[in-house]
Design an enzyme around this catalytic site. Structure first.
Site, PDB file in Angstrom:
ATOM      1  N   ASN A   9      -2.562   2.081  -3.181  1.00 52.65           N
ATOM      2  CA  ASN A   9      -2.433   0.667  -3.533  1.00 52.65           C
ATOM      3  C   ASN A   9      -3.557   0.370  -4.516  1.00 52.65           C
ATOM      4  O   ASN A   9      -4.709   0.232  -4.121  1.00 52.65           O
ATOM      5  CB  ASN A   9      -2.565  -0.197  -2.266  1.00 52.65           C
ATOM      6  CG  ASN A   9      -2.595  -1.682  -2.591  1.00 52.65           C
ATOM      7  OD1 ASN A   9      -2.295  -2.084  -3.718  1.00 52.65           O
ATOM      8  ND2 ASN A   9      -2.960  -2.505  -1.619  1.00 52.65           N
ATOM      9  N   HIS A  11       1.129  -7.372   2.594  1.00 52.77           N
ATOM     10  CA  HIS A  11      -0.270  -6.923   2.618  1.00 52.77           C
ATOM     11  C   HIS A  11      -1.171  -8.081   3.055  1.00 52.77           C
ATOM     12  O   HIS A  11      -0.917  -9.236   2.705  1.00 52.77           O
ATOM     13  CB  HIS A  11      -0.671  -6.419   1.228  1.00 52.77           C
ATOM     14  CG  HIS A  11      -1.979  -5.671   1.238  1.00 52.77           C
ATOM     15  ND1 HIS A  11      -3.184  -6.322   1.249  1.00 52.77           N
ATOM     16  CD2 HIS A  11      -2.256  -4.349   1.288  1.00 52.77           C
ATOM     17  CE1 HIS A  11      -4.156  -5.417   1.276  1.00 52.77           C
ATOM     18  NE2 HIS A  11      -3.613  -4.210   1.304  1.00 52.77           N
ATOM     19  N   GLU A  49      -2.380  -1.725   9.057  1.00 53.52           N
ATOM     20  CA  GLU A  49      -3.638  -1.887   8.344  1.00 53.52           C
ATOM     21  C   GLU A  49      -4.513  -2.923   9.046  1.00 53.52           C
ATOM     22  O   GLU A  49      -4.389  -4.131   8.783  1.00 53.52           O
ATOM     23  CB  GLU A  49      -3.371  -2.364   6.910  1.00 53.52           C
ATOM     24  CG  GLU A  49      -2.590  -1.377   6.073  1.00 53.52           C
ATOM     25  CD  GLU A  49      -2.971  -1.482   4.607  1.00 53.52           C
ATOM     26  OE1 GLU A  49      -3.318  -0.462   4.035  1.00 53.52           O
ATOM     27  OE2 GLU A  49      -2.951  -2.591   4.052  1.00 53.52           O
ATOM     28  N   GLY A  60     -11.104  -1.970   2.902  1.00 56.74           N
ATOM     29  CA  GLY A  60     -12.138  -2.133   1.884  1.00 56.74           C
ATOM     30  C   GLY A  60     -13.532  -2.303   2.459  1.00 56.74           C
ATOM     31  O   GLY A  60     -14.467  -2.669   1.750  1.00 56.74           O
TER      32      GLY A  60
HETATM   33  C1  PEP Z   1      -5.328  -1.423   1.341  1.00 57.79           C
HETATM   34  O1  PEP Z   1      -5.698  -2.384   0.718  1.00 57.79           O
HETATM   35  O2  PEP Z   1      -4.113  -1.253   1.561  1.00 57.79           O
HETATM   36  C2  PEP Z   1      -6.344  -0.473   1.816  1.00 57.79           C
HETATM   37  C3  PEP Z   1      -6.045   0.316   2.808  1.00 57.79           C
HETATM   38  O3  PEP Z   1      -7.553  -0.502   1.176  1.00 57.79           O
HETATM   39  P1  PEP Z   1      -8.804   0.486   1.435  1.00 57.79           P
HETATM   40  O4  PEP Z   1      -8.254   1.891   1.514  1.00 57.79           O
HETATM   41  O5  PEP Z   1      -9.693   0.283   0.254  1.00 57.79           O
HETATM   42  O6  PEP Z   1      -9.427   0.081   2.728  1.00 57.79           O
END
Ligand code: PEP
Length: 248
Positions: free
Chosen positions: A10, A95, A167, A173
């Site tokens: 992503n 998301h 997630e 992040g």
């Molecule tokens: C995302 O935004 O879908 C994500 C998993 O970000 P990161 O890997 O940077 O935590």
């Protein structure tokens, strides 16, 4: 049944069109793996050059957003048929950044899932809890409610083609990853919910990713879990590390 692994990047709001083409060239040999679906979900303006840049490789292209109408007076928006025509295969829906920053709710997300399927796109449907819900211990109910709403009216055959990304918001992040056991617990719970809402073959077929600070160092352990079929990767999808995750 063995499910095919899917590793999706992503890119979020990163990479100009020329930078996007350069990243495709950098990753080209690193992401080779015929046993894995490799997807770059890229900003709208990068879709056309990225589709061109990955032609002839194993990489599929995804989008990060669209609006639920096919065409018309919706200034600034793009539609699912436009994405399909441009060569997009996957579309991220729900998301946490779109839910939290842009106020997308489960009614809109449900409409997007149905519209994506109608246009021939495969949704990557995101769900996940905040740190407060994780600490309160109510995360399972929250995630079950999100998925139940988001899949209202979606058929079993469609769900077999769906990707669900778990997630946890506290891991996105932040550099803080859910442990492999925490991620497996929720991914299994999601699969059990799909069995309840649909049936056992649908639950066996649906692919479930983990996302949240997945990187070259932790990917192998997360991906070794029986209900984790892949990853949705933000930060680490913008560098050579992404190749290590694809081949973890
Ligand atoms: C995302 O935004 O879908 C994500 C998993 O970000 P990161 O890997 O940077 O935590």
């Amino acid at each position: 049944m063995s499910r095919r692994r899917i590793i999706a990047g992503n890119w979020k709001m990163n990479k100009t069109p020329s930078e996007a083409v350069a990243l495709c060239a950098e990753l080209k040999d690193l992401v080779k793996n015929d046993a894995v679906d490799v997807v770059y979900c890229v900003p709208a303006i990068d879709i056309v050059p990225v589709v061109d840049a990955v032609k002839g490789t194993n990489v599929l292209v995804g989008a990060e957003n669209f609006y639920i109408e096919d065409k018309g007076a919706f200034t600034g928006e793009i539609s699912a048929p436009m994405l399909k025509d441009a060569g997009v295969t996957y579309i991220i829906i729900g998301h946490s950044e779109r839910r939290d920053i842009f106020g997308e709710n489960d009614i809109l997300i449900n409409a997007k899932v149905k519209k994506a399927f109608a246009a021939g796109l495969k949704p990557i449907l995101c769900c996940g809890e905040s740190l407060a819900l994780r600490k309160a211990g109510t995360y399972a109910d929250w995630i079950k409610r999100q998925i139940t709403w988001d899949l209202d009216g979606v058929t079993a055959d469609q769900v077999k083609d769906l990707v669900i990304a778990y997630e946890p918001i506290w891991a996105i992040g932040t550099g803080e990853t859910a442990t492999a056991d925490q991620a497996q617990e929720v991914c299994k719970m999601i699969r059990d919910l799909i069995a309840e809402l649909y049936d056992a073959p649908t639950a066996e077929a649906v692919r479930i990713q983990y996302g949240g600070s997945m990187n070259a160092g932790n990917a192998a352990e997360l991906l070794s879990k029986p209900d984790i079929d892949g990853g949705l990767i933000g930060g680490a999808s913008l560098k050579a590390d992404f190749g290590k995750i694809v081949n973890a």
